[in-house]
Design a protein around this motif. Structure first.
Motif, short mmCIF file in Angstrom:
data_model
loop_
_atom_site.label_atom_id
_atom_site.label_comp_id
_atom_site.label_asym_id
_atom_site.label_seq_id
_atom_site.Cartn_x
_atom_site.Cartn_y
_atom_site.Cartn_z
N ALA A 118 1.05 -1.04 0.27
CA ALA A 118 0.20 -0.21 -0.02
C ALA A 118 0.45 1.10 -0.22
N ALA A 119 2.07 1.14 0.74
CA ALA A 119 2.59 2.45 0.64
C ALA A 119 3.28 3.01 -0.24
N ARG A 120 3.23 2.36 -1.84
CA ARG A 120 3.33 2.30 -2.74
C ARG A 120 2.26 4.14 -3.64
N ALA A 121 1.60 3.50 -3.27
CA ALA A 121 0.51 4.78 -3.93
C ALA A 121 1.58 5.72 -3.26
N THR A 122 0.90 5.99 -2.13
CA THR A 122 1.66 7.05 -1.38
C THR A 122 2.78 7.88 -2.75
N GLU A 123 3.64 6.56 -2.73
CA GLU A 123 4.81 7.09 -3.27
C GLU A 123 4.92 7.27 -4.25
N VAL A 124 3.54 7.02 -5.35
CA VAL A 124 3.90 7.26 -6.64
C VAL A 124 3.42 7.99 -7.02
N LEU A 125 2.07 9.12 -5.83
CA LEU A 125 1.62 10.62 -5.95
C LEU A 125 2.28 11.05 -6.24
N GLY A 126 3.80 11.15 -5.34
CA GLY A 126 4.57 11.86 -5.19
C GLY A 126 5.45 11.88 -5.94
N LEU A 127 5.27 10.63 -6.29
CA LEU A 127 6.70 10.77 -8.15
C LEU A 127 5.93 11.73 -9.15
N VAL A 128 4.26 11.46 -8.93
CA VAL A 128 4.44 12.02 -10.26
C VAL A 128 3.35 13.97 -9.93
N GLY A 129 3.57 14.43 -8.66
CA GLY A 129 3.00 15.59 -7.74
C GLY A 129 1.75 15.63 -7.82
N LEU A 130 1.19 14.20 -7.05
CA LEU A 130 0.29 14.59 -7.09
C LEU A 130 -0.58 14.12 -5.09
N ASP A 131 0.67 14.58 -4.70
CA ASP A 131 0.63 14.21 -3.19
C ASP A 131 -0.04 15.05 -2.24
N ALA A 132 -0.32 16.21 -2.74
CA ALA A 132 -1.26 16.95 -2.02
C ALA A 132 -2.48 16.95 -3.01
N VAL A 133 -2.82 16.15 -4.01
CA VAL A 133 -4.58 15.96 -3.58
C VAL A 133 -5.04 14.78 -4.24
N GLY A 134 -3.74 13.86 -3.49
CA GLY A 134 -4.07 12.29 -3.15
C GLY A 134 -5.69 11.76 -2.67
N GLY A 135 -6.56 13.12 -1.84
CA GLY A 135 -8.02 12.73 -0.98
C GLY A 135 -8.47 13.18 -2.03
N ARG A 136 -8.35 13.89 -2.79
CA ARG A 136 -9.23 14.38 -3.72
C ARG A 136 -9.81 13.46 -4.68
N ARG A 137 -11.26 14.03 -5.16
CA ARG A 137 -11.96 12.56 -6.07
C ARG A 137 -11.82 13.07 -7.62
N VAL A 138 -11.25 11.52 -7.75
CA VAL A 138 -10.82 12.15 -8.95
C VAL A 138 -12.16 12.64 -10.01
N GLY A 139 -13.15 12.47 -9.84
CA GLY A 139 -13.94 13.28 -11.05
C GLY A 139 -13.76 15.25 -11.04
N GLY A 140 -12.97 15.61 -9.97
CA GLY A 140 -12.86 17.08 -10.22
C GLY A 140 -11.45 17.39 -11.16
N PHE A 141 -10.75 16.41 -11.45
CA PHE A 141 -9.62 16.27 -11.77
C PHE A 141 -9.64 17.45 -13.08
#
Length: 316
Positions: A118-141
């Motif tokens: 599960a830790a890998r999900a957080t890791e790749v969010l940071g890698l692509v620059g989305l760690d600050a919005v990881g908790g937001r729903r994708v429908g608003g992306f």
């Protein structure tokens, strides 16, 4: 790449397509296509709209069944891979994500279903620059954010083979530079990177090798430099006080001449040496004589001219 290259036990895998064909009724979208995508390179997959690029990628991933031929990754069909996301990462449709899920939970569900920590999900969010919005729903992306999330999903299993279909769509200039650098870093680690794009300027900066198709058929399979150098669209820029007389002479020997900027002409059909010798023979003084090499876009347009399904016209 995080778990990174140290875990690239499958490095060296390649994609192999042999006589790959896909028909939809009377329409043949991909026709007898054979090529290899090798590790350690960024291989660009280019062709006009409707050439069969996405269909080919879908067949590699087992999303579409070939009408003929076969395609394997590391010697096996995708459906036979025991842990697909650990072996092949792919971005095909950036919007193919449940809009009600957060970015983090989208990646977490993929990780859990593929035996990835599960830790890998957080890791790749940071890698692509989305760690600050990881908790937001994708429908608003935005589309660009969805592209980044799709790339994160492709990287989730730290796979040795990566496929991206039009990954720069929707990205801002910073994002385009980032994905360009990312793909080159992935290839430098020994991974197989296969990317389609309609932006020739990006392919010129990113790709090492090209697979060019038109109307489902293979047109070229070679390095970027070789592909560009094979173009006949090289021109020579000429400046002279007697351009009109020089144009007459050049035209008589079969060259094509067109006006250019700042009292100059562009010549095709003769190289700079031949033009210089011809000018000297007629007593013309040249103020500039410079070869202008074709760009990747020039070479692409020339190669695919007869393979375009949808051609625009300019009103008279």
């Amino acid at each position: 790449m995080s778990q990174g290259s140290a875990q690239l036990s499958a490095a060296g895998q390649k994609i192999e397509a042999r006589h790959l064909t896909k028909r939809y009724g009377a329409t043949t979208a991909v026709h007898d296509l054979s090529f290899d995508v090798r590790p350690g390179l960024v291989t660009g997959f280019i062709g006009p709209n409707g050439a069969g690029k996405t269909t080919t990628m879908r067949m590699i991933l087992g999303l579409d069944r070939p009408s003929g031929g076969d395609v394997t990754v590391g010697g096996r069909r995708y459906r036979d891979l025991p842990a697909p996301m650990r072996e092949v990462g792919a971005l095909i449709d950036a919007k193919a994500i449940h809009p009600g899920r957060s970015a983090y939970h989208h990646l977490l569900s993929l990780a859990q279903s593929n035996g990835i920590p599960a830790a890998r999900a957080t890791e790749v969010l940071g890698l692509v620059g989305l760690d600050a919005v990881g908790g937001r729903r994708v429908g608003g992306f935005s589309l660009g954010m969805c592209q980044r999330l799709g790339i994160a999903a492709a990287l989730l299993g730290d796979p040795p083979v990566l496929m991206f279909d039009e990954p720069v769509n929707g990205l801002d200039p910073e994002g385009i530079v980032w994905i360009r650098q990312l793909m080159r870093e992935l290839a430098a680690e020994g991974r197989t990177v296969f990317v389609s794009s309609h932006l020739m300027s990006e392919m010129a900066l990113t790709a090492d090798h090209l697979i060019v198709i038109g109307q489902g058929r293979l047109l070229r399979d070679e390095g970027v430099t070789e592909f560009v150098e094979s173009s006949t669209r090289h021109t020579v820029l000429v400046r002279s006080a007697r351009l009109e007389d020089l144009t007459t002479v050049l035209t008589k020997v079969g060259a094509t001449v067109r006006p250019s900027i700042d009292d100059s002409i562009e010549v095709t059909g003769l190289d700079s040496r031949a033009i210089g010798e011809l000018a000297a023979a007629y007593g013309f003084t040249l103020h500039e004589l410079a070869t202008q090499h074709a760009s990747l876009e020039d070479a692409f347009m020339e190669m695919t001219h007869d393979s375009v399904d949808y051609r625009s016209s300019v009103p008279a």
